[in-house]
Design an enzyme around this catalytic site. Structure first.
Site, mmCIF file in Angstrom:
data_model
loop_
_atom_site.group_PDB
_atom_site.id
_atom_site.type_symbol
_atom_site.label_atom_id
_atom_site.label_comp_id
_atom_site.label_asym_id
_atom_site.label_seq_id
_atom_site.Cartn_x
_atom_site.Cartn_y
_atom_site.Cartn_z
ATOM 1 N N PRO A 1 -35.783 -34.010 32.911
ATOM 2 C CA PRO A 1 -35.882 -35.387 33.405
ATOM 3 C C PRO A 1 -37.335 -35.804 33.571
ATOM 4 O O PRO A 1 -38.208 -34.984 33.866
ATOM 5 C CB PRO A 1 -35.196 -35.334 34.779
ATOM 6 C CG PRO A 1 -34.442 -34.041 34.814
ATOM 7 C CD PRO A 1 -35.214 -33.105 33.924
ATOM 8 N N TYR B 1 -44.957 -25.747 40.220
ATOM 9 C CA TYR B 1 -43.687 -26.385 39.829
ATOM 10 C C TYR B 1 -43.620 -26.499 38.307
ATOM 11 O O TYR B 1 -42.606 -26.166 37.693
ATOM 12 C CB TYR B 1 -43.591 -27.756 40.487
ATOM 13 C CG TYR B 1 -42.393 -28.581 40.071
ATOM 14 C CD1 TYR B 1 -41.117 -28.287 40.554
ATOM 15 C CD2 TYR B 1 -42.527 -29.666 39.201
ATOM 16 C CE1 TYR B 1 -40.018 -29.055 40.182
ATOM 17 C CE2 TYR B 1 -41.433 -30.438 38.831
ATOM 18 C CZ TYR B 1 -40.180 -30.128 39.319
ATOM 19 O OH TYR B 1 -39.093 -30.895 38.948
ATOM 20 N N GLY C 1 -28.961 -36.477 44.764
ATOM 21 C CA GLY C 1 -29.747 -36.812 43.574
ATOM 22 C C GLY C 1 -29.039 -36.605 42.242
ATOM 23 O O GLY C 1 -27.902 -37.031 42.033
ATOM 24 N N VAL D 1 -39.494 -39.169 35.575
ATOM 25 C CA VAL D 1 -39.495 -39.649 36.964
ATOM 26 C C VAL D 1 -38.116 -40.260 37.278
ATOM 27 O O VAL D 1 -37.714 -41.236 36.649
ATOM 28 C CB VAL D 1 -40.589 -40.715 37.175
ATOM 29 C CG1 VAL D 1 -40.679 -41.104 38.637
ATOM 30 C CG2 VAL D 1 -41.931 -40.206 36.661
HETATM 31 N N1 LIG Z 1 -36.333 -36.483 40.729
HETATM 32 C C1 LIG Z 1 -37.156 -36.289 39.720
HETATM 33 O O1 LIG Z 1 -38.035 -37.125 39.431
HETATM 34 C C2 LIG Z 1 -37.052 -35.025 38.885
HETATM 35 C C3 LIG Z 1 -37.801 -34.971 37.705
HETATM 36 C C4 LIG Z 1 -37.713 -33.835 36.913
HETATM 37 C C5 LIG Z 1 -36.879 -32.798 37.276
HETATM 38 N N2 LIG Z 1 -36.150 -32.880 38.426
HETATM 39 C C6 LIG Z 1 -35.309 -31.721 38.756
HETATM 40 O O2 LIG Z 1 -33.979 -32.150 38.957
HETATM 41 C C7 LIG Z 1 -33.323 -31.272 39.862
HETATM 42 C C8 LIG Z 1 -32.682 -32.076 40.974
HETATM 43 O O3 LIG Z 1 -33.695 -32.800 41.634
HETATM 44 P P1 LIG Z 1 -33.411 -34.078 42.546
HETATM 45 O O4 LIG Z 1 -34.546 -35.004 42.325
HETATM 46 O O5 LIG Z 1 -32.009 -34.552 42.386
HETATM 47 O O6 LIG Z 1 -33.639 -33.404 43.993
HETATM 48 P P2 LIG Z 1 -32.964 -33.663 45.415
HETATM 49 O O7 LIG Z 1 -33.922 -33.082 46.407
HETATM 50 O O8 LIG Z 1 -32.543 -35.090 45.547
HETATM 51 O O9 LIG Z 1 -31.661 -32.738 45.344
HETATM 52 C C9 LIG Z 1 -31.773 -31.343 45.223
HETATM 53 C C10 LIG Z 1 -30.575 -30.692 45.898
HETATM 54 O O10 LIG Z 1 -30.764 -29.265 45.784
HETATM 55 C C11 LIG Z 1 -30.456 -28.668 47.020
HETATM 56 N N3 LIG Z 1 -31.153 -27.385 47.132
HETATM 57 C C12 LIG Z 1 -32.468 -27.173 47.407
HETATM 58 N N4 LIG Z 1 -32.723 -25.860 47.470
HETATM 59 C C13 LIG Z 1 -31.555 -25.224 47.243
HETATM 60 C C14 LIG Z 1 -31.179 -23.857 47.190
HETATM 61 N N5 LIG Z 1 -32.063 -22.865 47.419
HETATM 62 N N6 LIG Z 1 -29.887 -23.553 46.901
HETATM 63 C C15 LIG Z 1 -28.976 -24.539 46.704
HETATM 64 N N7 LIG Z 1 -29.279 -25.847 46.761
HETATM 65 C C16 LIG Z 1 -30.544 -26.195 47.024
HETATM 66 C C17 LIG Z 1 -30.890 -29.689 48.054
HETATM 67 O O11 LIG Z 1 -30.258 -29.469 49.317
HETATM 68 C C18 LIG Z 1 -30.487 -30.997 47.394
HETATM 69 O O12 LIG Z 1 -29.146 -31.358 47.720
HETATM 70 C C19 LIG Z 1 -34.401 -30.298 40.363
HETATM 71 O O13 LIG Z 1 -34.312 -29.089 39.632
HETATM 72 C C20 LIG Z 1 -35.693 -31.038 40.047
HETATM 73 O O14 LIG Z 1 -36.774 -30.151 39.871
HETATM 74 C C21 LIG Z 1 -36.208 -33.969 39.240
#
Ligand SMILES: NC(=O)c1ccc[n+]([C@@H]2O[C@H](COP(=O)([O-])OP(=O)(O)OC[C@H]3O[C@@H](n4cnc5c(N)ncnc54)[C@H](O)[C@@H]3O)[C@@H](O)[C@H]2O)c1
Length: 256
Positions: free
Chosen positions: A182, A152, A16, A184
């Site tokens: 971020p 969350y 991601g 969505v």
């Molecule tokens: N996707 C969205 O819409 C969105 C929106 C706002 C914020 N975010 C934030 O962005 C960040 C990344 O999200 P994403 O959507 O890329 O998620 P994702 O699930 O695609 O990737 C997250 C990564 O973190 C790793 N991970 C999970 N728990 C872990 C731990 N305890 N230690 C180490 N690694 C760990 C996972 O294995 C994965 O590779 C997060 O903090 C999420 O809350 C995402």
């Protein structure tokens, strides 16, 4: 290249937003360390990045693992210039269904993990009088009504407020601390939340995606690269006097 000669550690860097950030920072000349709990994906990603990139399996919810992770990165690269505290977890849950297990699962990684990664990284940065901390929060921490759940949202509110406190504490050491919120963003995490909604509401996935995009003033969801671009800027010299800020990257969903 904007990040030539710098080393950057990205937690949750195997997928991601973290993976997009790793690639974008590598393109700008940084040496990249990826930390994640997903061993197989890390190996794949390090091979894809090539060069001097380095992968480490670490759970950011565990302080001993954080210590081991930072130690390994510094031993490998000799220095740590940038940390992107990106690892985060969530799942969709209605307000009245949130229980202690969900609360602890989310806060262990999203709030505790971010704080102790940044504190441990700062221990390496302070003696060198330079460093950049980038925390990945969320517009959920700013009242976004479409959040996956209230626990969350609270964990991301914690990230926004500890970004300000850390920026104050570390400014005298020439370390900047900022957050990105971020909106969505098309990643596996967002996909799993939308899948569940599609299943529960019996609505086709395409409609769920169209609904999500419709509510965004700019009319489209983020790609992970949209967040990565902001992270690259915050790690560059152009952002040297920016600290304690949280920047929404969300197509205009939340304007504050
Ligand atoms: N996707 C969205 O819409 C969105 C929106 C706002 C914020 N975010 C934030 O962005 C960040 C990344 O999200 P994403 O959507 O890329 O998620 P994702 O699930 O695609 O990737 C997250 C990564 O973190 C790793 N991970 C999970 N728990 C872990 C731990 N305890 N230690 C180490 N690694 C760990 C996972 O294995 C994965 O590779 C997060 O903090 C999420 O809350 C995402």
């Amino acid at each position: 290249m904007q990040l030539d000669g710098r080393t950057a550690l990205i937690t949750g860097g195997a997928s991601g937003i973290g993976w997009a950030t790793a690639k974008a920072m590598a393109r700008e000349g940084a040496k990249i360390a990826i930390a994640d709990i997903d061993r197989d994906k890390i190996e794949q990603r390090v091979t894809e990045l090539g060069g001097a990139s380095y992968g480490i399996v670490a759970d950011v919810g565990d302080l001993r693992e954080i210590d081991r992770m930072i130690h390994a990165v510094v031993s490998n690269f000799g220095q740590l210039d940038v940390i992107v505290n990106n690892a985060g977890v969530t799942r969709r849950c209605a307000f009245m269904d949130i229980d202690e297990e969900l609360w602890d699962w989310v806060h262990r990684v999203n709030a505790k993990g971010v704080f102790f990664c940044l504190q441990r990284a700062a221990r390496e940065m302070i003696p060198r009088r330079r460093g950049t901390v980038i925390n990945i929060a969320s517009i959920a921490g700013r009242g976004y009504p479409g959040t996956s759940n209230a626990a969350y949202a609270a964990s991301k509110g914690a990230v926004i407020s500890l970004t300000m406190q850390a920026a104050r504490a570390l400014a005298k050491h020439n370390i900047t601390v900022n957050a990105i919120c971020p909106g969505v963003t098309r990643t596996e995490l967002a996909q799993s939340i939308m899948d569940l909604r599609a299943e529960k509401e019996g609505v086709p996935m395409a409609e769920i995606e169209a609904q999500a995009a419709q509510g965004i003033p700019i009319g489209r969801m983020n790609e992970p690269e949209d967040i990565a671009a902001m992270a690259v800027f915050l790690a560059s010299d152009g952002a040297r006097n920016i600290t304690g800020q949280s920047f929404n990257v969300d197509g205009g969903l939340i304007m504050m």
